[in-house]
Design a protein around this motif. Structure first.
Motif, PDB file in Angstrom:
ATOM      1  N   HIS A 105      68.352 -20.505 -19.803  1.00  0.00           N
ATOM      2  CA  HIS A 105      67.101 -20.108 -20.123  1.00  0.00           C
ATOM      3  C   HIS A 105      66.387 -20.804 -21.364  1.00  0.00           C
ATOM      4  CE1 HIS A 105      67.948 -16.334 -18.337  1.00  0.00           C
ATOM      5  NE2 HIS A 105      66.819 -16.107 -18.017  1.00  0.00           N
ATOM      6  N   SER A 106      67.034 -21.411 -22.210  1.00  0.00           N
ATOM      7  CA  SER A 106      66.539 -22.094 -23.221  1.00  0.00           C
ATOM      8  C   SER A 106      66.222 -23.618 -22.961  1.00  0.00           C
ATOM      9  CB  SER A 106      67.189 -21.897 -24.595  1.00  0.00           C
ATOM     10  OG  SER A 106      68.630 -22.395 -24.211  1.00  0.00           O
ATOM     11  N   THR A 108      66.213 -24.616 -19.794  1.00  0.00           N
ATOM     12  CA  THR A 108      65.250 -24.864 -18.780  1.00  0.00           C
ATOM     13  C   THR A 108      63.706 -24.801 -19.365  1.00  0.00           C
ATOM     14  OG1 THR A 108      66.379 -23.579 -17.182  1.00  0.00           O
ATOM     15  CG2 THR A 108      64.170 -23.586 -16.771  1.00  0.00           C
ATOM     16  N   ALA A 109      63.509 -24.150 -20.575  1.00  0.00           N
ATOM     17  CA  ALA A 109      62.282 -24.008 -21.213  1.00  0.00           C
ATOM     18  C   ALA A 109      62.085 -25.373 -21.831  1.00  0.00           C
ATOM     19  CB  ALA A 109      62.120 -22.863 -22.417  1.00  0.00           C
ATOM     20  N   SER A 112      60.811 -27.995 -19.355  1.00  0.00           N
ATOM     21  CA  SER A 112      59.335 -27.710 -18.986  1.00  0.00           C
ATOM     22  C   SER A 112      58.743 -28.350 -20.037  1.00  0.00           C
ATOM     23  CB  SER A 112      59.221 -26.069 -18.978  1.00  0.00           C
ATOM     24  OG  SER A 112      57.768 -26.037 -18.828  1.00  0.00           O
ATOM     25  N   GLY A 152      62.176 -23.378 -27.387  1.00  0.00           N
ATOM     26  CA  GLY A 152      63.195 -22.896 -26.277  1.00  0.00           C
ATOM     27  C   GLY A 152      64.195 -22.099 -26.849  1.00  0.00           C
ATOM     28  N   PHE A 156      64.325 -17.462 -26.422  1.00  0.00           N
ATOM     29  CA  PHE A 156      65.186 -16.882 -25.956  1.00  0.00           C
ATOM     30  C   PHE A 156      66.410 -16.556 -26.816  1.00  0.00           C
ATOM     31  CE2 PHE A 156      62.925 -19.035 -22.676  1.00  0.00           C
ATOM     32  CZ  PHE A 156      62.886 -18.208 -21.817  1.00  0.00           C
ATOM     33  N   HIS A 159      67.629 -13.010 -26.545  1.00  0.00           N
ATOM     34  CA  HIS A 159      68.079 -12.750 -25.091  1.00  0.00           C
ATOM     35  C   HIS A 159      69.398 -12.018 -24.951  1.00  0.00           C
ATOM     36  CE1 HIS A 159      67.398 -13.765 -20.665  1.00  0.00           C
ATOM     37  NE2 HIS A 159      66.723 -12.830 -20.988  1.00  0.00           N
ATOM     38  N   SER A 199      62.307 -10.915 -20.672  1.00  0.00           N
ATOM     39  CA  SER A 199      62.721 -12.108 -19.961  1.00  0.00           C
ATOM     40  C   SER A 199      61.672 -13.004 -19.185  1.00  0.00           C
ATOM     41  CB  SER A 199      64.145 -12.043 -19.412  1.00  0.00           C
ATOM     42  OG  SER A 199      64.569 -13.012 -18.759  1.00  0.00           O
ATOM     43  N   ALA A 203      59.475 -16.052 -19.940  1.00  0.00           N
ATOM     44  CA  ALA A 203      59.818 -17.358 -19.118  1.00  0.00           C
ATOM     45  C   ALA A 203      58.435 -17.644 -18.275  1.00  0.00           C
ATOM     46  CB  ALA A 203      60.854 -17.076 -18.199  1.00  0.00           C
ATOM     47  N   SER A 204      57.791 -16.706 -17.670  1.00  0.00           N
ATOM     48  CA  SER A 204      56.479 -17.100 -16.840  1.00  0.00           C
ATOM     49  C   SER A 204      55.515 -17.547 -17.572  1.00  0.00           C
ATOM     50  CB  SER A 204      56.114 -15.643 -16.000  1.00  0.00           C
ATOM     51  OG  SER A 204      55.983 -14.701 -16.830  1.00  0.00           O
ATOM     52  N   GLY A 207      56.406 -21.317 -18.581  1.00  0.00           N
ATOM     53  CA  GLY A 207      56.256 -22.146 -17.483  1.00  0.00           C
ATOM     54  C   GLY A 207      54.723 -22.160 -17.213  1.00  0.00           C
TER      55      GLY A 207
END
Length: 312
Positions: A105-106, A108-109, A112, A152, A156, A159, A199, A203-204, A207
Motif C-alpha cells: 500500500h505505502s 504504491t502510493a 503514484s 505513503g 498507511f 493499516h 483503506s 487509497a482512492s 490516487g
C-alpha cells in the motif's frame, strides 16, 4: 491444525491462484521474467543516472526514486509468489503478512506520487522553462521526494495496526498469491466495514488526487505545446512526455481495474482478479525501465555507449 492466539492465526496459508494449480509452474515463468527485468532494469537505470553527470537533473532524480520504489514493490511479492509456485512454500507468518500489506500500500502510493512529481517537472520545464532550475533546484527536489515517501508511510502506517486489532475466524487460508488486503479482511469475524472504508478511502482519494493533478499538468503542457511558434517545436516538447504518459496509463489502468473489481466485480472469476492484481504489481515496475530506457534519449545513448565500450 490451525494455531491461533486470542485474535489471529500465527500463520496464513497462501493458495496461489485457485483453480490454476496445475499450470502455476508455467505461469511462474512470465512472472519470473517480469521480475528479473524489473529488478535488474531498474538497477541499470539507477547506475546510469548515478554515473552520468549530465543526467543529474530533476526528472532523472525523480526517475531514480521511482526505480527504487519499483524494486521494493516487486520484491515484496514476487519471491514469495515464486516460492508458492515452485516449492509449495505457502505459509506466511501473521507479522510478515501485515508487513507485506503495508509495503504494497505505502509503496504504491509513493509510485503514484513520483508519477505526479515527474509530471510537474515536465510542466515546469515546458510551460515555464526559465524558472525550471529555480523551482526544481536540488533542495526542492529532495523536499518533494521526502514528502512523497512521508505521505505513503504516514497514511498507511495505521493499516497493519488496524488489521491486527480485528478478530479472525477459524480460517487462515488466503486464496491469493500474496497478502492482499481484501483477501485478508474476508477472514475476519464481525464488522470490518470501518477498516475497509479507511483503506479504500485513503487509497482512492490519494490516487484520484494524484491523477487529477497529473492530468492537469499534461493539459497545460499540451496547451503550451500547441502555442509554440513551429509545429516541430511543439512535437519535440510533447515527445519528452510520451514515456511518462505510457507508464502512467499502464499504472492507473491496472490500479483502476483492481479497485473496481474489489467494489463491484463480485462475478469476476478469481483467477482473473488475482492475475490482474499480480500484473498491477509487476508490469509497471517492469515497463518503467524499458520505456524510459528506450524513450529517453540521454539514457538510451548512455546504455548504447556502455554496451559499445564493453564490446570493444
Amino acid at each position: 491444525m490451525l494455531l491461533m492466539n486470542d485474535s489471529h492465526p500465527f500463520v496464513f496459508i497462501l493458495l496461489g491462484i485457485p483453480g490454476l494449480e496445475d499450470v502455476q509452474c508455467w505461469i511462474s515463468i512470465p512472472f519470473c521474467c517480469m521480475y528479473i527485468i524489473a529488478f535488474f532494469g531498474n538497477i541499470v537505470i539507477l547506475l546510469i543516472i548515478r554515473s552520468e553527470k549530465s543526467l543529474h537533473e530533476p526528472m532523472f532524480f525523480f526517475l531514480s526514486m521511482l526505480s527504487i520504489t519499483d524494486m521494493v514493490l516487486s520484491s515484496s511479492t514476487l519471491p514469495k509468489m515464486l516460492g508458492i509456485f515452485w516449492f509449495n512454500l505457502r505459509e506466511i507468518c501473521f507479522e510478515a503478512c501485515l508487513t507485506q500489506m503495508f509495503i504494497i500500500h505505502s509503496f504504491t502510493a509513493m509510485e503514484s506520487g513520483f508519477f505526479l512529481a515527474m509530471a510537474f517537472d515536465r510542466f515546469v520545464a515546458i510551460c515555464n522553462p526559465l524558472r525550471h532550475s529555480f523551482i526544481l533546484c536540488r533542495k526542492n527536489v529532495l523536499v518533494v521526494g521526502i514528502s512523497v515517501v512521508f505521505r505513503g508511510l504516514v497514511f498507511f502506517f495505521p493499516h497493519p495496526f488496524i488489521v491486527r486489532s480485528l478478530i479472525f475466524c477459524q480460517n487462515n487460508i488466503i486464496p491469493h498469491t500474496y497478502c492482499e488486503f481484501m483477501a485478508v479482511i474476508k477472514l475476519t469475524c464481525g464488522d470490518s466495514s470501518m477498516t475497509k472504508s479507511y483503506s479504500l478511502t485513503v487509497a482512492s482519494l490519494m490516487g484520484v488526487f494524484d491523477l487529477l493533478l497529473t492530468i492537469t499538468s499534461y493539459a497545460f503542457i499540451l496547451h503550451t505545446a500547441l502555442k509554440l511558434p513551429t509545429k516541430q517545436a511543439g512535437l519535440k516538447a510533447l515527445s519528452t512526455c510520451t514515456s511518462h504518459i505510457l507508464v502512467i496509463l499502464v499504472f492507473y489502468t491496472t490500479a483502476t481495474f483492481t479497485f473496481v473489481t474489489h467494489r463491484f466485480g463480485h462475478n469476476i472469476q478469481p483467477q482473473i482478479h488475482i492475475s490482474i492484481a499480480n500484473i498491477y504489481l509487476l508490469v509497471p515496475p517492469m515497463l518503467n525501465p524499458l520505456i524510459y530506457g528506450v524513450r529517453t534519449k540521454k539514457i538510451r545513448q548512455r546504455i548504447v555507449h556502455v554496451f559499445y565500450s564493453a564490446g570493444v
